[in-house]
Write a protein that holds these residues in place. Structure first.
Motif, PDB file in Angstrom:
ATOM      1  N   MET A 202       6.789  11.176  -0.315  1.00 19.54           N
ATOM      2  CA  MET A 202       8.196  10.812  -0.295  1.00 19.54           C
ATOM      3  C   MET A 202       8.550  10.124  -1.614  1.00 19.54           C
ATOM      4  SD  MET A 202      10.023   8.090   2.155  1.00 19.54           S
ATOM      5  CE  MET A 202       9.809   6.834   0.895  1.00 19.54           C
ATOM      6  N   LYS A 203       9.683  10.527  -2.151  1.00 15.68           N
ATOM      7  CA  LYS A 203      10.099   9.945  -3.429  1.00 15.68           C
ATOM      8  C   LYS A 203      11.252   8.975  -3.203  1.00 15.68           C
ATOM      9  CE  LYS A 203       7.944  13.080  -6.301  1.00 15.68           C
ATOM     10  NZ  LYS A 203       7.229  12.893  -7.549  1.00 15.68           N
TER      11      LYS A 203
ATOM     12  N   GLY B 128       0.834  -1.195   0.000  1.00 13.55           N
ATOM     13  CA  GLY B 128       0.000   0.000   0.000  1.00 13.55           C
ATOM     14  C   GLY B 128       0.865   1.239   0.000  1.00 13.55           C
ATOM     15  N   GLY B 129       0.231   2.385  -0.062  1.00 11.22           N
ATOM     16  CA  GLY B 129       0.955   3.643   0.084  1.00 11.22           C
ATOM     17  C   GLY B 129       1.819   4.016  -1.089  1.00 11.22           C
TER      18      GLY B 129
ATOM     19  N   ILE C 279      18.786   1.654  -4.038  1.00 12.49           N
ATOM     20  CA  ILE C 279      17.664   2.504  -3.635  1.00 12.49           C
ATOM     21  C   ILE C 279      18.208   3.856  -3.205  1.00 12.49           C
ATOM     22  CG2 ILE C 279      15.807   2.793  -1.939  1.00 12.49           C
ATOM     23  CD1 ILE C 279      15.831  -0.331  -1.729  1.00 12.49           C
ATOM     24  N   GLU C 280      17.578   4.913  -3.696  1.00  9.58           N
ATOM     25  CA  GLU C 280      17.980   6.266  -3.306  1.00  9.58           C
ATOM     26  C   GLU C 280      16.731   7.000  -2.857  1.00  9.58           C
ATOM     27  OE1 GLU C 280      20.857   8.406  -6.046  1.00  9.58           O
ATOM     28  OE2 GLU C 280      19.176   9.791  -6.064  1.00  9.58           O
TER      29      GLU C 280
ATOM     30  N   SER D 230       8.737   2.320   4.997  1.00  2.98           N
ATOM     31  CA  SER D 230      10.040   1.956   5.561  1.00  2.98           C
ATOM     32  C   SER D 230      11.007   1.492   4.474  1.00  2.98           C
ATOM     33  CB  SER D 230       9.866   0.846   6.590  1.00  2.98           C
ATOM     34  OG  SER D 230       9.476  -0.335   5.937  1.00  2.98           O
ATOM     35  N   ASP D 231      12.271   1.561   4.804  1.00  2.00           N
ATOM     36  CA  ASP D 231      13.301   1.062   3.890  1.00  2.00           C
ATOM     37  C   ASP D 231      13.079  -0.414   3.581  1.00  2.00           C
ATOM     38  OD1 ASP D 231      14.496   3.480   3.804  1.00  2.00           O
ATOM     39  OD2 ASP D 231      16.192   2.969   5.100  1.00  2.00           O
TER      40      ASP D 231
END
Lengths: 76, 76
Positions: B1-2, A31-32, B73-74, B51-52
């Protein structure tokens, strides 16, 4: 010398591939996720001394379709 | 958040798309290109607080084929 070219679709250009990824992530229960856009990453291994202008010419002539895509060059 | 995910082929994995770009660059007269590898760039627009671990799970389950691809991942 290495250079990385990031090619992304311009805002407003439809991105069916991104939409498919978005849909698949939701199907997997993540999700999200508000939006997904897919672009290209091209890593060039260039002879030392290749000028910025040359790299930019590669992008505008071949690597990116500047009508619908933006590109960003990162030298490493 | 990108978040931006960079998916690249592992070393030793053949990259016909990169070879085609390399060939095309040479055909256009760009010398001094030693190698070209093509990867994917996936831009995610995520809810704040993702979360990461979630992002990494998205990569391993869908975005990258970890048998032949690496991902990075950035967060932005």
């Amino acid at each position: 010398m290495k250079a990385r070219i990031f090619v992304t679709l311009k805002n407003g250009v439809l991105d069916p591939q991104g939409k498919a990824i978005h849909h698949a992530l939701e199907g997997l229960g993540f999700g999200g996720v508000n939006d997904v856009r897919q672009g290209k990453l091209i890593e060039l291994d260039l002879a030392d001394g290749t000028s910025d202008a040359d790299i930019e010419a590669m992008c505008t002539k071949l690597l990116a379709n500047t009508v619908i895509e933006n590109f960003r060059i990162e030298r490493a």
